[in-house]
Design a protein around this motif. Structure first.
Motif, PDB file in Angstrom:
ATOM      1  N   VAL A 126       0.853  -1.184   0.000  1.00  0.00           N
ATOM      2  CA  VAL A 126       0.000   0.000   0.000  1.00  0.00           C
ATOM      3  C   VAL A 126       0.894   1.241   0.000  1.00  0.00           C
ATOM      4  CG1 VAL A 126      -1.735   1.341   1.245  1.00  0.00           C
ATOM      5  CG2 VAL A 126      -1.900  -1.153   1.200  1.00  0.00           C
ATOM      6  N   ASN A 127       0.733   2.088  -1.020  1.00  0.00           N
ATOM      7  CA  ASN A 127       1.469   3.353  -1.080  1.00  0.00           C
ATOM      8  C   ASN A 127       0.648   4.421  -0.375  1.00  0.00           C
ATOM      9  OD1 ASN A 127       3.461   2.171  -2.843  1.00  0.00           O
ATOM     10  ND2 ASN A 127       1.990   2.388  -4.517  1.00  0.00           N
ATOM     11  N   VAL A 128       1.174   4.929   0.739  1.00  0.00           N
ATOM     12  CA  VAL A 128       0.512   5.998   1.490  1.00  0.00           C
ATOM     13  C   VAL A 128       1.182   7.298   1.074  1.00  0.00           C
ATOM     14  CG1 VAL A 128      -0.143   6.838   3.776  1.00  0.00           C
ATOM     15  CG2 VAL A 128       0.153   4.373   3.395  1.00  0.00           C
ATOM     16  N   VAL A 129       0.442   8.146   0.332  1.00  0.00           N
ATOM     17  CA  VAL A 129       1.089   9.286  -0.310  1.00  0.00           C
ATOM     18  C   VAL A 129       0.680  10.607   0.319  1.00  0.00           C
ATOM     19  CG1 VAL A 129       1.377   8.079  -2.499  1.00  0.00           C
ATOM     20  CG2 VAL A 129      -0.697   9.394  -2.111  1.00  0.00           C
ATOM     21  N   GLY A 130       1.643  11.473   0.434  1.00  0.00           N
ATOM     22  CA  GLY A 130       1.478  12.805   1.004  1.00  0.00           C
ATOM     23  C   GLY A 130       2.854  13.433   1.079  1.00  0.00           C
ATOM     24  N   GLU A 131       3.030  14.377   1.987  1.00  0.00           N
ATOM     25  CA  GLU A 131       4.344  15.008   2.133  1.00  0.00           C
ATOM     26  C   GLU A 131       5.402  13.992   2.546  1.00  0.00           C
ATOM     27  OE1 GLU A 131       4.212  18.395   4.640  1.00  0.00           O
ATOM     28  OE2 GLU A 131       2.735  19.467   3.416  1.00  0.00           O
ATOM     29  N   GLN A 132       4.988  13.005   3.353  1.00  0.00           N
ATOM     30  CA  GLN A 132       5.894  11.932   3.761  1.00  0.00           C
ATOM     31  C   GLN A 132       5.348  10.615   3.202  1.00  0.00           C
ATOM     32  OE1 GLN A 132       8.735  12.610   5.413  1.00  0.00           O
ATOM     33  NE2 GLN A 132       8.203  14.788   5.497  1.00  0.00           N
ATOM     34  N   SER A 133       5.631  10.319   1.958  1.00  0.00           N
ATOM     35  CA  SER A 133       5.098   9.126   1.307  1.00  0.00           C
ATOM     36  C   SER A 133       5.883   7.883   1.715  1.00  0.00           C
ATOM     37  CB  SER A 133       5.135   9.280  -0.213  1.00  0.00           C
ATOM     38  OG  SER A 133       4.305  10.347  -0.628  1.00  0.00           O
ATOM     39  N   THR A 134       5.144   6.777   1.940  1.00  0.00           N
ATOM     40  CA  THR A 134       5.768   5.513   2.304  1.00  0.00           C
ATOM     41  C   THR A 134       5.049   4.372   1.589  1.00  0.00           C
ATOM     42  OG1 THR A 134       4.309   5.192   4.225  1.00  0.00           O
ATOM     43  CG2 THR A 134       6.396   6.329   4.617  1.00  0.00           C
ATOM     44  N   THR A 135       5.707   3.254   1.499  1.00  0.00           N
ATOM     45  CA  THR A 135       5.064   2.027   1.019  1.00  0.00           C
ATOM     46  C   THR A 135       5.062   1.033   2.174  1.00  0.00           C
ATOM     47  OG1 THR A 135       5.752   2.366  -1.273  1.00  0.00           O
ATOM     48  CG2 THR A 135       5.153   0.132  -0.630  1.00  0.00           C
ATOM     49  N   GLU A 136       3.867   0.581   2.538  1.00  0.00           N
ATOM     50  CA  GLU A 136       3.713  -0.343   3.657  1.00  0.00           C
ATOM     51  C   GLU A 136       3.184  -1.675   3.144  1.00  0.00           C
ATOM     52  OE1 GLU A 136       1.298   1.605   6.591  1.00  0.00           O
ATOM     53  OE2 GLU A 136       2.462   3.465   6.495  1.00  0.00           O
ATOM     54  N   ILE A 137       3.667  -2.749   3.722  1.00  0.00           N
ATOM     55  CA  ILE A 137       3.249  -4.091   3.313  1.00  0.00           C
ATOM     56  C   ILE A 137       2.196  -4.609   4.289  1.00  0.00           C
ATOM     57  CG2 ILE A 137       3.971  -6.443   2.778  1.00  0.00           C
ATOM     58  CD1 ILE A 137       5.118  -4.297   0.919  1.00  0.00           C
ATOM     59  N   VAL A 138       1.020  -4.898   3.758  1.00  0.00           N
ATOM     60  CA  VAL A 138      -0.067  -5.460   4.561  1.00  0.00           C
ATOM     61  C   VAL A 138       0.089  -6.973   4.567  1.00  0.00           C
ATOM     62  CG1 VAL A 138      -2.561  -5.752   4.755  1.00  0.00           C
ATOM     63  CG2 VAL A 138      -1.608  -3.560   3.998  1.00  0.00           C
ATOM     64  N   LYS A 139       0.146  -7.549   5.763  1.00  0.00           N
ATOM     65  CA  LYS A 139       0.383  -8.993   5.905  1.00  0.00           C
ATOM     66  C   LYS A 139      -0.802  -9.664   6.613  1.00  0.00           C
ATOM     67  CE  LYS A 139       5.429  -8.391   6.242  1.00  0.00           C
ATOM     68  NZ  LYS A 139       5.846  -9.241   5.109  1.00  0.00           N
ATOM     69  N   ASN A 140      -0.704 -10.962   6.787  1.00  0.00           N
ATOM     70  CA  ASN A 140      -1.697 -11.732   7.546  1.00  0.00           C
ATOM     71  C   ASN A 140      -3.072 -11.684   6.884  1.00  0.00           C
ATOM     72  OD1 ASN A 140      -2.394 -13.411   9.714  1.00  0.00           O
ATOM     73  ND2 ASN A 140      -3.033 -11.690  11.011  1.00  0.00           N
ATOM     74  N   VAL A 141      -3.085 -11.836   5.549  1.00  0.00           N
ATOM     75  CA  VAL A 141      -4.337 -11.768   4.799  1.00  0.00           C
ATOM     76  C   VAL A 141      -4.517 -13.007   3.932  1.00  0.00           C
ATOM     77  CG1 VAL A 141      -4.446  -9.247   4.752  1.00  0.00           C
ATOM     78  CG2 VAL A 141      -3.222 -10.465   2.935  1.00  0.00           C
ATOM     79  N   ASP A 142      -5.761 -13.294   3.635  1.00  0.00           N
ATOM     80  CA  ASP A 142      -6.130 -14.418   2.781  1.00  0.00           C
ATOM     81  C   ASP A 142      -7.312 -13.967   1.930  1.00  0.00           C
ATOM     82  OD1 ASP A 142      -6.188 -16.954   1.676  1.00  0.00           O
ATOM     83  OD2 ASP A 142      -5.973 -17.971   3.611  1.00  0.00           O
ATOM     84  N   ALA A 143      -7.784 -14.830   1.032  1.00  0.00           N
ATOM     85  CA  ALA A 143      -8.903 -14.441   0.182  1.00  0.00           C
ATOM     86  C   ALA A 143      -9.666 -15.649  -0.328  1.00  0.00           C
ATOM     87  CB  ALA A 143      -8.403 -13.607  -1.002  1.00  0.00           C
ATOM     88  N   ILE A 144     -10.988 -15.469  -0.486  1.00  0.00           N
ATOM     89  CA  ILE A 144     -11.870 -16.506  -1.023  1.00  0.00           C
ATOM     90  C   ILE A 144     -12.867 -15.851  -1.976  1.00  0.00           C
ATOM     91  CG2 ILE A 144     -11.695 -18.066   0.966  1.00  0.00           C
ATOM     92  CD1 ILE A 144     -14.304 -16.911   2.018  1.00  0.00           C
ATOM     93  N   ASN A 145     -13.482 -16.660  -2.827  1.00  0.00           N
ATOM     94  CA  ASN A 145     -14.512 -16.146  -3.722  1.00  0.00           C
ATOM     95  C   ASN A 145     -15.789 -15.898  -2.932  1.00  0.00           C
ATOM     96  OD1 ASN A 145     -16.753 -16.161  -5.792  1.00  0.00           O
ATOM     97  ND2 ASN A 145     -14.971 -16.348  -7.132  1.00  0.00           N
ATOM     98  N   SER A 146     -16.374 -14.721  -3.110  1.00  0.00           N
ATOM     99  CA  SER A 146     -17.542 -14.350  -2.294  1.00  0.00           C
ATOM    100  C   SER A 146     -18.806 -15.118  -2.676  1.00  0.00           C
ATOM    101  CB  SER A 146     -17.801 -12.844  -2.403  1.00  0.00           C
ATOM    102  OG  SER A 146     -17.996 -12.462  -3.746  1.00  0.00           O
ATOM    103  N   THR A 147     -18.765 -15.895  -3.759  1.00  0.00           N
ATOM    104  CA  THR A 147     -19.936 -16.700  -4.132  1.00  0.00           C
ATOM    105  C   THR A 147     -19.789 -18.150  -3.699  1.00  0.00           C
ATOM    106  OG1 THR A 147     -19.025 -17.261  -6.321  1.00  0.00           O
ATOM    107  CG2 THR A 147     -20.321 -15.232  -6.149  1.00  0.00           C
ATOM    108  N   SER A 148     -18.667 -18.487  -3.064  1.00  0.00           N
ATOM    109  CA  SER A 148     -18.410 -19.875  -2.682  1.00  0.00           C
ATOM    110  C   SER A 148     -18.970 -20.197  -1.307  1.00  0.00           C
ATOM    111  CB  SER A 148     -16.905 -20.160  -2.702  1.00  0.00           C
ATOM    112  OG  SER A 148     -16.277 -19.516  -1.602  1.00  0.00           O
ATOM    113  N   SER A 149     -19.098 -21.493  -1.030  1.00  0.00           N
ATOM    114  CA  SER A 149     -19.591 -21.942   0.280  1.00  0.00           C
ATOM    115  C   SER A 149     -18.588 -21.644   1.383  1.00  0.00           C
ATOM    116  CB  SER A 149     -19.904 -23.435   0.243  1.00  0.00           C
ATOM    117  OG  SER A 149     -18.735 -24.180  -0.071  1.00  0.00           O
ATOM    118  N   GLU A 150     -17.336 -21.361   1.011  1.00  0.00           N
ATOM    119  CA  GLU A 150     -16.330 -21.002   2.014  1.00  0.00           C
ATOM    120  C   GLU A 150     -16.753 -19.764   2.801  1.00  0.00           C
ATOM    121  OE1 GLU A 150     -11.909 -21.654   0.934  1.00  0.00           O
ATOM    122  OE2 GLU A 150     -12.911 -21.225  -0.974  1.00  0.00           O
TER     123      GLU A 150
END
Length: 387
Positions: free
Chosen positions: A48-72
């Motif tokens: 994630v690029n957080v932009v402004g006068e002090q711009s940084t790139t931060e790594i978002v961790k501890n995430v997963d993903a599933i299809n929103s139409t699935s039984s999961e």
């Protein structure tokens, strides 16, 4: 703590999902974009690029993903502690049925732990609306159990997350502004309120909802519609146009008078808040299109949305509304063949006339004096007589 978040788009990844992950919550995204789902599920992180006068790139961790139409999805709802959304107001009704199935599964499994649901959408009382849609497909005999074990928490969210193309070609990379605000109604939680940095529980949520709606959303929309009218492509360039800036600031000051009278806001602090919003529109690191911000004009001209609701407040408190009316006329003039609602709006005006179209969409009575003013402003814009 585990959360299921519907919507793995830019707002989902760059705002809510990031705040949850930063707080140590394991976030599972649910979405229909299979490429994004597969990439998150494979990598379990994204930049994630957080932009402004002090711009940084931060790594978002501890995430997963599933299809929103699935039984999961049903399986996850049966066990998670928090359910959030960033899908857009129109999509809430579409996902309500599968959320209801997950709640039914949760009940069948005897999971009595609190589950709190927060719709993080650009709408007033979005979670209340979501609850109504969910309850339509829940068995009546479960209603009492749901009201005891599941909290439906309304919120106000504020972060500008424009579409941005990754310079590296990373489909998961997202760009956001430095500022963010996530305010939730502390009275609606079931069980202990989770401690999430960046999420602020309050007991007077409506004041904050309307402060954001009447200021950021109102100003953003009027900037977009006037910018588009003047063939200006970006929000930044539009707000730097002094003609537009004066009207946008004036509209926010008019809606601000409503807020000050309604909620006893400190007038100087609110003026400072308006200036902060204007500076956010100017952010040179955000490239946001006037066409994108202006999309769905029919929804934005609704009685409870960013243009008409503050206008109604000016009637109630008898304060000026000149600039708000200009913004509304600009919205009625929004002609974008790439936006379904803009096309529908143009057809409605062509078939019924601007006065009938405006009163039908806004709910304002035809005999209200401002209807004539809106028509006059609209016609002047149509004839390119508006500077």
């Amino acid at each position: 703590m585990q959360a299921l978040h519907f919507g793995a788009g830019n707002i989902g990844r760059g705002f809510i999902g990031k705040l949850l992950s930063d707080a140590g919550v394991h976030v599972t995204f649910a979405d229909v974009n299979q490429q994004i789902i597969d990439d998150i599920a494979k990598r379990h992180e994204y930049p994630v690029n957080v932009v402004g006068e002090q711009s940084t790139t931060e790594i978002v961790k501890n995430v997963d993903a599933i299809n929103s139409t699935s039984s999961e999805v049903i399986d996850h709802i049966a066990k998670v502690d928090l359910l959030t959304t960033a899908v857009g107001p129109q999509i809430l009704a579409r996902i309500a049925a599968i959320v209801a199935q997950g709640i039914i599964a949760r009940h069948k499994q005897g999971n009595a732990k609190p589950l709190n649901i927060i719709a993080c959408e650009n709408m007033v009382k979005g979670t209340h609306h979501f609850k109504q849609e969910i309850f339509k497909t829940l068995p009546v005999e479960l209603h009492e159990w749901v009201n005891t074990h599941i909290g439906f928490v309304d919120s106000a969210v504020d972060r500008i997350v424009p579409p941005a193309t990754s310079k590296t070609g990373d489909i998961l990379e997202v760009t956001v502004e430095t500022f963010s605000e996530w305010i939730v109604d502390e009275t609606q939680f079931i069980g202990k309120i989770p401690h999430i940095k960046g999420m602020e529980p309050v007991d007077n949520l409506m004041a904050f909802i309307e402060r954001k709606l009447f200021t950021l959303n109102t100003g953003h929309a009027i900037t977009a519609y006037l910018g588009f009218y003047h063939n200006i492509a970006t929000i930044r360039d539009a707000i730097l146009d002094e003609r537009i800036r004066l009207i946008v600031r004036g509209a926010m000051e008019e809606s601000g008078l409503v807020l000050i009278k309604r909620y006893n806001f400190d007038d100087q602090k609110h003026i400072a808040y308006i200036e902060k919003i204007l500076s956010r529109f100017e952010n040179p690191y955000l490239q946001d299109d006037t066409a994108r911000v202006g999309r769905q004009p029919i929804r934005k001209l609704g009685a409870n949305d960013r243009l008409i609701k503050p206008l109604l407040g000016t009637f109630e408190y008898q304060v000026q509304n000149t600039n708000l009316l200009i913004g509304i006329a600009a919205a009625l003039n929004y002609r974008n063949d790439g936006d379904e609602q803009a096309v529908e709006l143009a057809d409605l005006i062509a078939n019924k006339g601007v006065k009938a179209a405006f009163t039908e969409i806004s709910g304002i009575e035809n005999n209200n004096i401002i209807v004539q003013k809106v028509e006059e402003l609209y016609t002047a814009m149509q004839n390119r007589q508006f500077v």
